[in-house]
Design an enzyme around this catalytic site. Structure first.
Site, PDB file in Angstrom:
ATOM      1  N   HIS A   1       0.817  -1.211   0.000  1.00  0.00           N
ATOM      2  CA  HIS A   1       0.000   0.000   0.000  1.00  0.00           C
ATOM      3  C   HIS A   1       0.851   1.261   0.000  1.00  0.00           C
ATOM      4  O   HIS A   1       0.385   2.315  -0.425  1.00  0.00           O
ATOM      5  CB  HIS A   1      -0.966  -0.022   1.180  1.00  0.00           C
ATOM      6  CG  HIS A   1      -2.105  -0.967   0.974  1.00  0.00           C
ATOM      7  ND1 HIS A   1      -3.407  -0.672   1.340  1.00  0.00           N
ATOM      8  CD2 HIS A   1      -2.156  -2.208   0.415  1.00  0.00           C
ATOM      9  CE1 HIS A   1      -4.198  -1.682   1.024  1.00  0.00           C
ATOM     10  NE2 HIS A   1      -3.452  -2.636   0.477  1.00  0.00           N
TER      11      HIS A   1
ATOM     12  N   HIS B   1      -1.980 -12.468  -2.379  1.00  0.00           N
ATOM     13  CA  HIS B   1      -2.984 -13.217  -1.626  1.00  0.00           C
ATOM     14  C   HIS B   1      -2.548 -14.647  -1.322  1.00  0.00           C
ATOM     15  O   HIS B   1      -3.332 -15.427  -0.791  1.00  0.00           O
ATOM     16  CB  HIS B   1      -4.305 -13.216  -2.396  1.00  0.00           C
ATOM     17  CG  HIS B   1      -4.959 -11.876  -2.443  1.00  0.00           C
ATOM     18  ND1 HIS B   1      -6.047 -11.581  -3.234  1.00  0.00           N
ATOM     19  CD2 HIS B   1      -4.656 -10.716  -1.794  1.00  0.00           C
ATOM     20  CE1 HIS B   1      -6.386 -10.313  -3.069  1.00  0.00           C
ATOM     21  NE2 HIS B   1      -5.556  -9.767  -2.203  1.00  0.00           N
TER      22      HIS B   1
END
Length: 726
Positions: free
Chosen positions: A96, A264
């Site tokens: 992020h 993920h």
């Protein structure tokens, strides 16, 4: 001062200490120059003598890496690690930090450590990353100035992956921290987080119409909504959003699938609770919260009661292990929509063996269903993504290699050319997205430079042709991601040689002549150096003609890039659509020309004063696009003088609008039109700050100062991408 017991506040309320409102809000149409005043040195607590590169070189990088790996499994009671491993949290923090980068203007990304400040520290998508930064604090405290927060974020993500079994592609330091929020970045015009996506699209049905320069589809998101477009699950629609947002981060389809899957493969989403009762984000929290946000008053408030995205669950059977489990899970099950405990849409398998379900992150012996987001489902529903996913599933080694490279690109894209990289772990391989420029194997002494100047000034090219070519070559530089600039002379190559703003016919003429000079010179010299030297020699001559004897500093050492070193598609975003310095607009835009001027000036790393000096000088030098006369307030065009400012501030003239972006400068006595001007010319007389600068340069005693300031600003632009000179 009033006595405290009277109840009257002892602080004068004229001071703007709480609200972000400005007195300039009274005049909303006024030109706001704040974009050029960001990151003032007074905000930096380390002082002007601090050199981060020098400090980083003192760093024991191996010791730091070992400390980071050890921290991953040292769970803290105040924020327990999922499965006893902070890897997923640290990877999300690094992702992020880097994931806000967008190619359109090069802004965002990990290069400044801006994740510490608003608005990013309080975006909904960055929920609970405040805890990740606090977990890193003891290590940052230990290594101090030798590692910036910006570098720490990315290195922590790398070490998280390595501690879970991935061999990363490398790590380079060199990201310097900023010390206050970056208010100059356009994250979107929405007034609320997660507003409907139609606010960002010219045509909501056409997802390619996402407003430039944005990459994320909603305010407060890094990429796309994990529940689906506007929170409505539809994997094919999500695929369109994923493709567009990753494309605007310079990622192709293969890199996109690799990053989605690799991100993920480890960690989990958190939504085991009611997200409507969470406390304020860090920037809006109470003082006793000490910078922590999203406090959950129910249950433990953390561990199994953590609420972040609202989705709940892990993607793989072994969420602390790098493996091919993501694709195994995705392909080996049928999936159906369900709601998380927080009420968010997520996909869960219709049937799964008990041993394939991941263990609960905190409750011993309990297993939970795995999940997929709508974007995950897009990896097998979109035809192109499906082909790539199938290949990765069949070839885990290939998937690992592609991911490692894509992760490095994601986390290093805005760090700039490899020359800026610091540390022993920086990869040696030259990657095309690094805009590689070969080093030169020659030096030029003062005699060589003077000989070349003479050839350049007597080759049949005008001063203006030389100056414009040098400027056009250098003006592509962006200090947001350190792309562009004169080094490499990519103005010779596609796509730059064909850009309208570069006046291809004039450019070809100049380049042909420079090639002749290069061939005739006894010593080696690059076209890149000749381009810059030609402009500098012409400016030097123009200053001498104006009565100011000055030498324009020149540093040889620029290389010439080849077509094979140039990713043509990635350079398209650098094409100028306006250039206030050359008084040019490619077409009419909704944004005013003077506002576009400020944005470009900030991207070039120039101050308001430098911008003022350059505009005034280039006008009298006659460098306007297409030889237009707008703003050429002088009777001695081609001579470097302060005439632009002298006549701009002369009250013997009046200013009459002709159209939206054209004005006549009229002699008050005769009524005759003396000159014409555009908005970017007249704003230096209308804006109070810019007029103050213009008046300085218009003064009789500052003629020489103006020339010196112009030359200094010119050299700054020409050398902006010369990291070897730092």
């Amino acid at each position: 001062m009033e006595h405290p017991k009277t109840g009257k506040c002892p602080v004068m309320h004229g001071a703007n200490t709480v609200t972000t409102e400005s007195v300039m809000n009274w005049w909303p149409k006024a030109l706001n120059l704040d974009i050029l005043h960001q990151h003032d040195t007074k905000t930096n607590p380390l002082g002007s003598d601090f050199n981060y590169a020098d400090e980083f070189k003192k760093l024991d990088l191996e010791a730091l890496k070992n400390d980071l790996k050890a921290m991953m499994t040292q769970s803290q009671d105040w924020w327990p690690a999922d499965w006893g491993h902070y890897g997923g949290l640290m990877i999300r923090m690094a992702w992020h930090a880097a994931g806000t980068y967008r190619i359109a203007d090069g802004r965002g990304g990990s290069n400044t450590g801006n994740l510490r400040f608003a608005p990013l520290n309080s975006w909904p998508d960055n929920g609970n990353l405040d805890k990740a930064r606090r977990l890193l604090w003891p290590i940052k405290k230990k290594y101090g100035n030798k590692i910036s927060w910006a570098d720490m974020f990315i290195l922590a993500g790398n070490m998280a992956y390595e501690s879970m079994g991935l061999k990363t592609f490398g790590f380079a330091g060199g990201r310097e921290d900023i010390w206050h929020p970056e208010k100059d970045i356009n994250w979107g015009n929405e007034k609320e987080f997660l507003a409907e996506t139609k606010n960002r699209y010219t045509n909501d049905a056409d997802r390619s119409t996402l407003e430039n320069p944005l990459a994320a589809v909603q305010m407060g998101l890094i990429y796309v909504n994990p529940q689906g477009v506007d929170g409505k699950p539809d994997p094919l629609k999500s695929a369109h959003d994923v493709r567009m947002t990753f494309k605007r981060m310079a990622m192709n389809d293969e890199e996109t699938v690799a990053l989605t899957a690799g991100g993920h493969t480890v960690g989990k989403a958190h939504g085991n609770g009611d997200d409507t009762i969470l406390g304020q984000s860090p920037e809006g929290a109470e003082v006793q919260d000490q910078g922590f946000g999203w406090m959950n008053p129910k249950g433990k408030g953390n561990a199994e009661d953590t609420v972040t995205s609202g989705l709940e669950g892990a993607w793989t059977t072994n969420p602390t292990q790098w493996d091919n489990g993501y694709f195994d899970m995705l392909f080996n099950h049928e999936w159906e929509l369900k709601k998380s405990p927080a009420g968010a849409w997520q996909w869960e398998p219709t049937y799964i063996k008990e041993e394939d379900r991941p263990l609960d992150a905190h409750v011993s012996g309990k297993r939970q269903n795995p999940i997929m987001t709508d974007a995950d489902m897009a990896m097998i529903k979109d035809p192109e993504y499906l082909k790539i996913s199938e290949r990765f599933h069949k070839d885990p080694a290939y998937f690992t290699e592609v991911f490692a490279r894509a992760w490095f690109k994601l986390t290093h894209r805005d760090l700039g050319p490899k020359m800026r990289y610091l540390g022993a772990d920086a990869p040696k391989e030259d990657l095309i997205w690094q805009d590689y420029v070969p080093s030169v194997d020659y030096t030029l002494n003062e005699t060589d430079i003077q000989e070349l100047k003479d050839k350049l000034l007597n080759c049949g090219l005008s001063k203006t042709e030389l100056i414009n070519t040098a400027w056009d070559s250098a003006r592509t530089f962006r200090n947001s991601d350190y792309r562009g600039g004169a080094n490499g002379a990519r103005i010779r190559l596609a796509p730059q040689k064909n850009w309208e703003g570069n006046e291809p016919a004039r450019l070809e003429k100049v380049l042909n002549k420079l090639t002749e000079i290069q061939a005739s010179h006894a010593k080696k010299v690059s076209i890149a150096d000749l381009i810059v030297l030609g402009g500098s020699a012409a400016i030097e001559k123009a200053a001498h003609e104006g009565g100011v004897k000055i030498t324009v500093p020149f540093s040889a050492g620029r290389g010439d890039a080849a077509e094979s070193m140039t990713d043509v598609a990635s350079f398209e975003v650098l094409e100028p659509v306006q250039d206030a310095f050359r008084n040019w607009l490619k077409q009419d835009y909704a944004v005013k020309p003077e506002e576009m001027m400020l944005d470009k000036t900030q991207l070039m790393g120039l101050t308001a004063v430098e911008m003022t000096a350059l505009i005034g000088g280039m006008r009298v030098l006659g460098t306007n696009y297409g030889a237009a006369k707008h703003g050429v307030f002088t009777d001695n065009e081609g001579v470097l003088s302060n005439d632009f400012f002298v006549h701009l501030t002369d009250m013997n003239y009046s200013w009459k609008p002709v159209s939206e972006n054209l004005y006549n400068i009229v002699e008050r006595k005769s009524g005759n039109v003396k000159w014409t001007a555009t908005r970017v010319d007249l704003v230096f007389g209308s804006n109070s700050i810019l007029r103050a600068y213009a008046e300085v340069y218009a003064q009789d005693d500052n003629k020489e100062k103006f020339v010196k300031d112009f030359v200094a600003a010119w050299v700054k632009v020409m050398n902006a991408d010369r990291y070897d000179l730092i």
